[in-house]
Write a protein that holds these residues in place. Sequence first.
Motif, PDB file in Angstrom:
ATOM      1  N   ALA A 234       0.839  -1.195   0.000  1.00  0.00           N
ATOM      2  CA  ALA A 234       0.000   0.000   0.000  1.00  0.00           C
ATOM      3  C   ALA A 234       0.877   1.250   0.000  1.00  0.00           C
ATOM      4  O   ALA A 234       1.114   1.857   1.025  1.00  0.00           O
ATOM      5  CB  ALA A 234      -0.927  -0.009   1.197  1.00  0.00           C
ATOM      6  N   GLU A 236       1.287   5.002  -1.020  1.00  0.00           N
ATOM      7  CA  GLU A 236       0.455   6.128  -1.452  1.00  0.00           C
ATOM      8  C   GLU A 236       1.349   7.336  -1.734  1.00  0.00           C
ATOM      9  O   GLU A 236       2.302   7.589  -1.027  1.00  0.00           O
ATOM     10  CB  GLU A 236      -0.579   6.482  -0.385  1.00  0.00           C
ATOM     11  CG  GLU A 236      -1.536   5.336  -0.138  1.00  0.00           C
ATOM     12  CD  GLU A 236      -2.986   5.790  -0.100  1.00  0.00           C
ATOM     13  OE1 GLU A 236      -3.373   6.585  -0.979  1.00  0.00           O
ATOM     14  OE2 GLU A 236      -3.701   5.363   0.801  1.00  0.00           O
TER      15      GLU A 236
ATOM     16  N   GLN B 115      -7.742   0.295   3.004  1.00  0.00           N
ATOM     17  CA  GLN B 115      -6.914   1.345   3.617  1.00  0.00           C
ATOM     18  C   GLN B 115      -6.771   2.564   2.712  1.00  0.00           C
ATOM     19  O   GLN B 115      -6.140   3.549   3.068  1.00  0.00           O
ATOM     20  CB  GLN B 115      -5.511   0.790   3.918  1.00  0.00           C
ATOM     21  CG  GLN B 115      -5.508  -0.385   4.882  1.00  0.00           C
ATOM     22  CD  GLN B 115      -4.193  -1.139   4.824  1.00  0.00           C
ATOM     23  OE1 GLN B 115      -3.135  -0.536   4.758  1.00  0.00           O
ATOM     24  NE2 GLN B 115      -4.263  -2.454   4.817  1.00  0.00           N
ATOM     25  N   MET B 116      -7.266   2.451   1.484  1.00  0.00           N
ATOM     26  CA  MET B 116      -7.121   3.572   0.551  1.00  0.00           C
ATOM     27  C   MET B 116      -8.462   4.224   0.267  1.00  0.00           C
ATOM     28  O   MET B 116      -9.514   3.636   0.498  1.00  0.00           O
ATOM     29  CB  MET B 116      -6.523   3.074  -0.774  1.00  0.00           C
ATOM     30  CG  MET B 116      -5.167   2.418  -0.625  1.00  0.00           C
ATOM     31  SD  MET B 116      -4.581   1.805  -2.211  1.00  0.00           S
ATOM     32  CE  MET B 116      -3.200   0.798  -1.649  1.00  0.00           C
ATOM     33  N   GLN B 117      -8.362   5.401  -0.331  1.00  0.00           N
ATOM     34  CA  GLN B 117      -9.554   6.126  -0.744  1.00  0.00           C
ATOM     35  C   GLN B 117     -10.235   5.347  -1.875  1.00  0.00           C
ATOM     36  O   GLN B 117      -9.559   4.867  -2.795  1.00  0.00           O
ATOM     37  CB  GLN B 117      -9.049   7.476  -1.254  1.00  0.00           C
ATOM     38  CG  GLN B 117     -10.090   8.464  -1.650  1.00  0.00           C
ATOM     39  CD  GLN B 117      -9.397   9.718  -2.184  1.00  0.00           C
ATOM     40  OE1 GLN B 117      -8.730  10.443  -1.458  1.00  0.00           O
ATOM     41  NE2 GLN B 117      -9.534   9.942  -3.482  1.00  0.00           N
ATOM     42  N   ARG B 182      -2.878  10.052  -7.002  1.00  0.00           N
ATOM     43  CA  ARG B 182      -3.183   9.361  -5.746  1.00  0.00           C
ATOM     44  C   ARG B 182      -4.021   8.105  -5.981  1.00  0.00           C
ATOM     45  O   ARG B 182      -4.162   7.267  -5.109  1.00  0.00           O
ATOM     46  CB  ARG B 182      -3.907  10.316  -4.783  1.00  0.00           C
ATOM     47  CG  ARG B 182      -2.951  11.274  -4.102  1.00  0.00           C
ATOM     48  CD  ARG B 182      -3.717  12.328  -3.349  1.00  0.00           C
ATOM     49  NE  ARG B 182      -4.594  13.071  -4.260  1.00  0.00           N
ATOM     50  CZ  ARG B 182      -5.400  14.066  -3.896  1.00  0.00           C
ATOM     51  NH1 ARG B 182      -5.449  14.428  -2.633  1.00  0.00           N
ATOM     52  NH2 ARG B 182      -6.137  14.702  -4.781  1.00  0.00           N
ATOM     53  N   THR B 185      -1.948   3.607  -7.054  1.00  0.00           N
ATOM     54  CA  THR B 185      -1.765   2.326  -6.363  1.00  0.00           C
ATOM     55  C   THR B 185      -3.071   1.540  -6.299  1.00  0.00           C
ATOM     56  O   THR B 185      -3.110   0.343  -6.614  1.00  0.00           O
ATOM     57  CB  THR B 185      -1.210   2.543  -4.940  1.00  0.00           C
ATOM     58  OG1 THR B 185      -0.067   3.394  -5.041  1.00  0.00           O
ATOM     59  CG2 THR B 185      -0.775   1.229  -4.325  1.00  0.00           C
ATOM     60  N   ALA B 186      -4.133   2.214  -5.916  1.00  0.00           N
ATOM     61  CA  ALA B 186      -5.425   1.524  -5.841  1.00  0.00           C
ATOM     62  C   ALA B 186      -5.822   0.953  -7.198  1.00  0.00           C
ATOM     63  O   ALA B 186      -6.294  -0.180  -7.304  1.00  0.00           O
ATOM     64  CB  ALA B 186      -6.500   2.473  -5.328  1.00  0.00           C
TER      65      ALA B 186
END
Lengths: 239, 239
Positions: A234, A236, B115-117, B182, B185-186
């Motif tokens: 993860a 970011e 854990q991410m947006q 941002r 990664t997601a």
Amino acid sequence: MVNDQHIASVFDRDLEAIQALIMKMGGLVEANIADAARSLEERDDELAEKVRALDKVIDGLEEQVNDEAARVIALRAPQATDLRTVLTVMKIASSLERCGDYAKNLAKRTGVLVQMQPVGGASKSIRRMAREVEQMLKMSLDAYIQRDVDMAEAVRERDREVDQMYNALFREFLTYMMEDPRNITACMHLHFIAKNIERMGDHATSIAEQVIYLVTGEMPEEARTKADVTSTVAIEVEG
Amino acid sequence: MVNDQHIASVFDRDLEAIQALIMKMGGLVEANIADAARSLEERDDELAEKVRALDKVIDGLEEQVNDEAARVIALRAPQATDLRTVLTVMKIASSLERCGDYAKNLAKRTGVLVQMQPVGGASKSIRRMAREVEQMLKMSLDAYIQRDVDMAEAVRERDREVDQMYNALFREFLTYMMEDPRNITACMHLHFIAKNIERMGDHATSIAEQVIYLVTGEMPEEARTKADVTSTVAIEVEG
């Protein structure tokens, strides 16, 4: 004078014929992995086209292995270890075919990536990873032919290195994409390529595990801890 | 009075027992795909953990199918169609196990993505795609049990839709990443999830093709044109 050791059963001769097909398949798959990675690094779409065409031959060989294996089972009704060997051979052929597919997929993406700006030293790292996997495949097939458990164990060990190479590349790609959005599309393709090479390593490992099962009668204890940690990465970027 | 139709051979009874294992495996895999996709959309890591745990049971069932199938071959020496059926059952088990792995992998990534947006409506689209694939799997197993070629053909047809859903998502992810670093990664994780669901569709299709082969003796003409075109997509962002 007849030497007993040299009298092969009909089954053994059948099996050897199938094994010859497997070795031929293995040779073609290894060559195709190497050529696919070279086509990427040297941005050579003609070579990539060759890889894509050769994949049909590999698919044909897998079918031949399956047909021959089914014929041998029906005709010779092999028991115990002999039966296990024939089923193993079919599994090996299936793994090789999958690796062939991944090489073809890599070559397809070469055709796209040559139209884009190169991304750092990525294609060099990918080729190094491909070379590693190509050697693992070769070792796993040698381990099969020689029923060599130590060599099979060595293949499993090397797969950890490939997983580490992949993890390093994954982070590298994230960085390139965050640095410059123009790298995003190329990195998506490169990332797929890296993941597919890592999967080829898994297939080589799976062949090695089949060898261990064939020789010892047991699967190696609990599939080794998987070292690809990227599914839990993860990172970011700063907002 | 003995009714001939109700006298099953020993082989048939053995086969039925293996098929029962396959159906159980199929049920668990379908449930795990659905739960994995739900865990992603609802950001429910507890459910994701349940999916990851259940995958071990699925792996165990595949081993059981393989052991039973090998035992039947050794014991009953099935011929012709019977042998082909047993080999098909092993292939189906292998495809189901792969789908199970993909569901587990999805659930692993849920653990990271919570854990991410959240990224746009991506997880909703992914769940829709998963539902489609889950139904394809169910249909392919029904087609096997009923030896229904038309149903198997319908599965192949639906796979085109899944490929289209994947292609649309691929483009969506590129856009999100270019819009806002941002999201990178997601999106890398989401893209993997989408690709893995698309691969589950390929496995369902492959089961359907095995059914067609089993019933007609021939593989469907030239594996349908592959509709995943993303390996040739070259979108570049304006500099």
